[in-house]
Every structure is written in C-alpha cells, then in structure tokens.
Design a protein around this motif. Structure first.
Motif, PDB file in Angstrom:
ATOM      1  N   HIS A  25       0.836  -1.203   0.000  1.00 39.09           N
ATOM      2  CA  HIS A  25       0.000   0.000   0.000  1.00 39.09           C
ATOM      3  C   HIS A  25       0.873   1.255   0.000  1.00 39.09           C
ATOM      4  O   HIS A  25       0.589   2.236  -0.709  1.00 39.09           O
ATOM      5  CB  HIS A  25      -0.923  -0.004   1.218  1.00 39.09           C
ATOM      6  CG  HIS A  25      -2.003   1.039   1.159  1.00 39.09           C
ATOM      7  ND1 HIS A  25      -1.798   2.351   1.520  1.00 39.09           N
ATOM      8  CD2 HIS A  25      -3.311   0.945   0.766  1.00 39.09           C
ATOM      9  CE1 HIS A  25      -2.920   3.023   1.369  1.00 39.09           C
ATOM     10  NE2 HIS A  25      -3.853   2.201   0.916  1.00 39.09           N
ATOM     11  N   VAL A 502      -4.295   1.970  -9.182  1.00 34.07           N
ATOM     12  CA  VAL A 502      -4.750   0.586  -9.000  1.00 34.07           C
ATOM     13  C   VAL A 502      -5.488   0.105 -10.249  1.00 34.07           C
ATOM     14  O   VAL A 502      -5.319  -1.037 -10.706  1.00 34.07           O
ATOM     15  CB  VAL A 502      -5.642   0.477  -7.751  1.00 34.07           C
ATOM     16  CG1 VAL A 502      -6.320  -0.890  -7.671  1.00 34.07           C
ATOM     17  CG2 VAL A 502      -4.827   0.729  -6.492  1.00 34.07           C
ATOM     18  N   THR A 506      -4.728  -3.024 -12.702  1.00 25.89           N
ATOM     19  CA  THR A 506      -5.779  -4.020 -12.909  1.00 25.89           C
ATOM     20  C   THR A 506      -5.997  -4.263 -14.404  1.00 25.89           C
ATOM     21  O   THR A 506      -6.126  -5.413 -14.848  1.00 25.89           O
ATOM     22  CB  THR A 506      -7.092  -3.572 -12.249  1.00 25.89           C
ATOM     23  OG1 THR A 506      -6.878  -3.388 -10.845  1.00 25.89           O
ATOM     24  CG2 THR A 506      -8.195  -4.603 -12.456  1.00 25.89           C
ATOM     25  N   LEU A 512      -4.725  -6.986  -7.292  1.00 32.17           N
ATOM     26  CA  LEU A 512      -4.258  -6.631  -5.957  1.00 32.17           C
ATOM     27  C   LEU A 512      -5.284  -7.058  -4.914  1.00 32.17           C
ATOM     28  O   LEU A 512      -6.497  -6.992  -5.168  1.00 32.17           O
ATOM     29  CB  LEU A 512      -4.042  -5.116  -5.852  1.00 32.17           C
ATOM     30  CG  LEU A 512      -2.933  -4.548  -6.740  1.00 32.17           C
ATOM     31  CD1 LEU A 512      -3.068  -3.039  -6.848  1.00 32.17           C
ATOM     32  CD2 LEU A 512      -1.569  -4.929  -6.192  1.00 32.17           C
ATOM     33  N   ARG A 517      -5.965  -2.085  -1.998  1.00 29.84           N
ATOM     34  CA  ARG A 517      -6.359  -1.318  -3.182  1.00 29.84           C
ATOM     35  C   ARG A 517      -7.309  -0.161  -2.893  1.00 29.84           C
ATOM     36  O   ARG A 517      -7.828   0.458  -3.821  1.00 29.84           O
ATOM     37  CB  ARG A 517      -6.952  -2.236  -4.244  1.00 29.84           C
ATOM     38  CG  ARG A 517      -8.208  -2.982  -3.876  1.00 29.84           C
ATOM     39  CD  ARG A 517      -8.744  -3.758  -5.074  1.00 29.84           C
ATOM     40  NE  ARG A 517      -9.953  -4.481  -4.753  1.00 29.84           N
ATOM     41  CZ  ARG A 517     -10.041  -5.793  -4.670  1.00 29.84           C
ATOM     42  NH1 ARG A 517      -8.974  -6.532  -4.905  1.00 29.84           N
ATOM     43  NH2 ARG A 517     -11.191  -6.372  -4.371  1.00 29.84           N
TER      44      ARG A 517
END
Length: 533
Positions: A25, A502, A506, A512, A517
C-alpha cells in the motif's frame, strides 16, 4: 495473463520490493514515483524502484500525482493546480470562505450567488478582489424564469466588477443576459485570434441544452445587444465563431436542481456532441463531471469516463467553510446514500420542477410536495377548504396565510414588483408566491440554524454525501470539526490518483488484494502536510 499479488501478514522484503500489505500500500501511495510489480523469490511484490533485473517486471505504472488528473488545458485556462471545481450551492452556501480556501488550494470554487440580492453578491465580489485578486474563482449565474430582473442585475454586477468566470446553471435556453456576459468579453489577441475574456462554465444535464452552449450565440440576440449598445461591432463579429461556453459540466444525479440522470449514461452522449462541435469549430470545449462524486473511487471513475475536470458539491456543504449552519453540517454527517428525496423547487415551483434534498431529520420534502398538490388542485388560497387552510396555518406556515401574504408583498416590492402585479390579476399566482415563501424560508431556516424549525429544514444534497460519510467512517474526516474544504479536496484528489493507479495495474492484468487497493484518509498531521505542499 493475470498476476495476483498475495500479501503476507508479516512484512517481507526483497531489497526495496515489498510483499507485505503495509509495504504494498505504501508503494502504491507514493504517487509522485513510478510503481513496479515484480516477480521475486518470495513471490510477487511491489516497488517504486526499477529493479536491476528488468525481466522480473510483471507490470508497471508511471507517476500519477493528483495534479496530473484531468486536462492540462483546463488547469491552464483557469490557473489551477488541480482539475477540480467546487460547484455553486445557492444562497451563499458555497460561501466566500469556501471559494477563497479552494482558490488558495489551487482549485476553482464557484460562489453560490443564486437567490441572493445584488448588494449581497457585490459584497462577495469586493472581498474576492481584496483577498484573492490573482487567484481563480467563479460566480454562479442561475437562470430563474420567474425572476429575470435578478439575472440581468447579476450580469451587470459581473461586468462592472470584471468577474472573468461564471458558472451558468439551470438554463433551459440561452437568455440575452448570459449571451451579453459572454459576448461583452470577446476580443482579438495580437495575432488577430478571438479570445473569450469572460469564461462560461455551463452546467447541463440534457444534450439539447449542451448543444446550445456548444454553438455560437444566437445571431438575433447578439444583433439586439449591438443595437442597444451593450456590445461592440467587433464583439458581435467574434460572437459568430466562438461557442457560448469554454467548459461544460455534465451533471448527473446531484443535490438541488437535478434531472437525476446516471452520469455514466449521460456523459458519453454529450461528449460525442462536444467532439462533433469541436471538429466543426476547432474551439476546445472541456467537459466536467458532476453529481454523485463523494469518494476517490467515484472521482477516478469520472476521470475514467473522459472528464477533463470534476465538480464536487454536496460534500463541500458539510465542510466548515460552507455558508450553512452547524446544525445542517451535523445532519449531513449522519446521512446515508439513501437519505435523500425530491421536493418542489422554489424558483421553478409553477413549472413543477423538483430538486433533491435531505430527507433524514426533516419533514420538508413531504410538506413541500403537499403544497404543490394543493397548488395544482385549487385556483387560489381563497379556494382552499377550511380544513386544509387550517392545517397549513397551524402545521406548516405556523401563521395566518394573510400575514404570510403581507410578508410576500414586502419582499417582492423591493425585489421584483412585477410579481405582485401578476398576483393581483391571477389568484393562483398569489397562491404560488405564498407557497414559495415556505420553500424559500425552509432553506433559510436551515442555513441560519433556526432551532424551532428543524422539521422544516430544506437541505439541498445528493447521495454523494452518504458515500463520503461511508468512506470517511472511522477516520479523522468523519468528525465535522475536521472537515476543512481544502483538506477534503486534497484527500479526494490523492485518493482518486491512488485509485487510478490501481485501475491501471488491474487493466494490465494485476489483481491486488482488497486490503491494499483502497485509499483511506490519513491522519490530520499527514494530510495537513500534503495540503501545505
């Protein structure tokens, strides 16, 4: 190929590659740096540094600071750090304080001038000139069919005080007043190219209205302005080639006036109209997204639709700088996504236009709808059955209707005397003005925090505030006293950039885990440092 990042419960690192949830993160949140998804001996991890073994790179995403979101041309045109706008909320709810703080934060705030008398608006303009003379701001110009004089007076003020950006809202067609504002700012640069000195951001929710702002001003209206000496011959000539708006905000389901259109359905339709108009004229018109934007995910989704900028409204009303009462801010902080309802709009009552308001904690929506039902059913207040009139006087107005009419006469005598003249001829018009008294006062009771009128509070808001409350639950921004508008804007934009990163990964096939996320507001110390930067 799909790659799944699996994180362990305890920190595990391979050099600068992180595989633990906190580390992954943290790497994703370094928005000013690139991010690499890397295959290591310990599994798939994430790093901000390019590994020496480039063959280990599974996916990568470049830096994505929040300043890069949206369109660079929009930011440059308005002199902004972020492609982010605070929309106007009528009655000064989008207050001077709110606009000034947004300007200092590098965003664009629109002062909620709708419903205010000219002298009140002028005080705000003088304050902007004194406190943010070189920073960006806008002022709302709302179309009010029943009060054209106020629209005209607003434009007179904007021209006199050299207001360079107007947010035009609730227009169903172009009026001479908005056309005058636009055309009176046109001039040629040293190369002879047309320049729009008076910028217009048109807020629309219908394609046919968007088309009007995508085209140049109607020639007949411009000709009339020229004949009256309100624009010059050169400005009239330039008006043939410059569209009415520089930017168009596409408004989905929102607080206040709304057609409740789904943004994901409406945006592509108007974007296609914009693209076609731009092919014809070559003039770049930017598109904004508004309505339902209260979380980083929704803002990232708006940018994903192709929005050049985003507009936030309901969430700002819950901020300390808004021009509403502490009581309303507390009510908004408790709202959920389903705690809204539709009710008649005061400024378009006779037309049957509704707006979206808070339902939780107030009886206003139900009472306002009953007034409209009575307006449609009876020819005037004198025609009301005795029982209905008694209910209105004891439960809603809490005063005799004759006393309310006296207040209405006093109000319109200085604001728009023509309204009284019409009411003298038309009993139903008189009824409409009396009922509009309640609608107007209900919003005032809310903004000033009238203690014995809580059940009548009219609070314009949409589902975005409920989404914002859900996102901030358990964080410092859940507390009303921490909701400062610059901080809220900064966290929403950083969160949107994080979400966008994110989404990039993706789309590249990287899955993730849910634990890493989502972006959550940080501590007040950390967020204050981000705002200061």
């Amino acid at each position: 190929m799909t790659v799944t990042v699996q994180t362990g419960a305890a920190p595990r690192t391979t050099g600068v590659v992180r595989t633990d949830p906190a580390g992954v993160h943290e790497a994703l949140a370094r928005l000013e740096q690139p991010v690499y998804v890397v295959r290591t001996g310990a599994g798939i991890g994430v790093s901000n540094a390019r590994p020496a073994d480039t063959g280990a790179i599974v996916a990568a995403a470049g830096p994505l600071p929040p300043e890069r979101l949206g369109d660079a041309g929009f930011r440059a045109r308005h002199g902004l750090r972020y492609a982010y706008m605070g929309g106007a909320m009528a009655g000064g709810i989008a207050s001077e304080d709110l606009v000034i703080e947004l300007a200092k934060a590098g965003t664009l705030g629109s002062f909620g001038a709708a419903g205010l008398l000219p002298e009140r608006i002028e005080r705000a303009l003088k304050r902007f000139a004194a406190e943010i003379p070189r920073l960006p701001y806008a002022v709302n110009l709302i179309h009010a069919p029943s009060e054209q004089e106020l629209e005209r007076a607003g434009v007179e003020l904007f021209l006199r005080h050299r207001v360079r950006c107007v947010e035009a809202s609730a227009f169903m067609d172009l009026t001479p007043h908005i056309v005058r504002y636009r055309v009176a700012g046109l001039y040629r640069d040293p190369q002879g190219r047309p320049v729009a000195g008076n910028r217009v951001i048109a807020k629309v929710s219908r394609p046919e209205v968007a088309e009007r702002f995508l085209r140049p001003a109607p020639e007949s209206v411009v000709a009339d302005l020229l004949a009256r000496g309100l624009v010059t011959a050169e400005q009239a000539e330039l008006a043939r080639v410059v569209p009415m708006a520089d930017d168009i905000t596409i408004e989905g389901d929102s607080g206040g006036h709304t057609d409740r259109r789904p943004l994901v359905a409406l945006f592509p339709v108007i974007a296609a109209l914009r693209d076609e108009a731009q092919r014809r004229t070559g003039y770049p018109v930017r598109l904004g997204a508004a309505g339902g934007l209260g979380t980083p995910a929704s803002i990232a989704a708006a940018y994903g639709l192709g929005a050049d900028y985003v507009v936030v409204g309901s969430v700002h009303q819950a901020c300390l700088e808004s021009g509403t009462s502490p009581a309303v801010r507390a009510m908004l902080a408790e709202a959920g996504v389903a705690d809204c309802d539709m009710a008649p709009a005061a400024d378009m009552f006779e037309l049957g236009v509704d707006l979206q308001v808070l339902r939780k904690g107030t009886m206003f929506p139900m009472r306002a709808r009953r007034l409209y039902e009575l307006y449609k059913q009876y020819d005037g207040v004198e025609a009301l059955p005795a029982g209905e009139r008694r209910k209105l006087e004891t439960q809603v107005f809490r005063r005799p209707l004759d006393d309310i009419w006296a207040d209405v006469q006093e109000y319109f005598a200085r604001r728009d005397p023509d309204q009284l003249e019409r009411a003298g001829r038309e009993p139903r018009r008189k009824m409409a003005l009396i009922f509009r008294w309640y609608l107007g006062m209900a919003s005032r009771w809310a903004t000033v925090g009238e203690g014995d009128r809580v059940a009548d509070y009219q609070v314009w808001t949409g589902p975005a505030i409920g989404a914002f409350n859900a996102w901030t639950a358990g964080t410092p921004l859940a507390a009303v006293e921490n909701r400062r508008v610059a901080l809220v804007a900064s966290e929403l934009m950083r969160g949107a950039a994080f979400t966008g990163r994110v989404q990039q990964l993706t789309l590249g096939g990287v899955r993730l885990p849910a634990s890493v996320r989502s972006y959550r507001p940080a501590s007040l110390r950390e967020t204050s440092e981000v705002v200061a930067a």
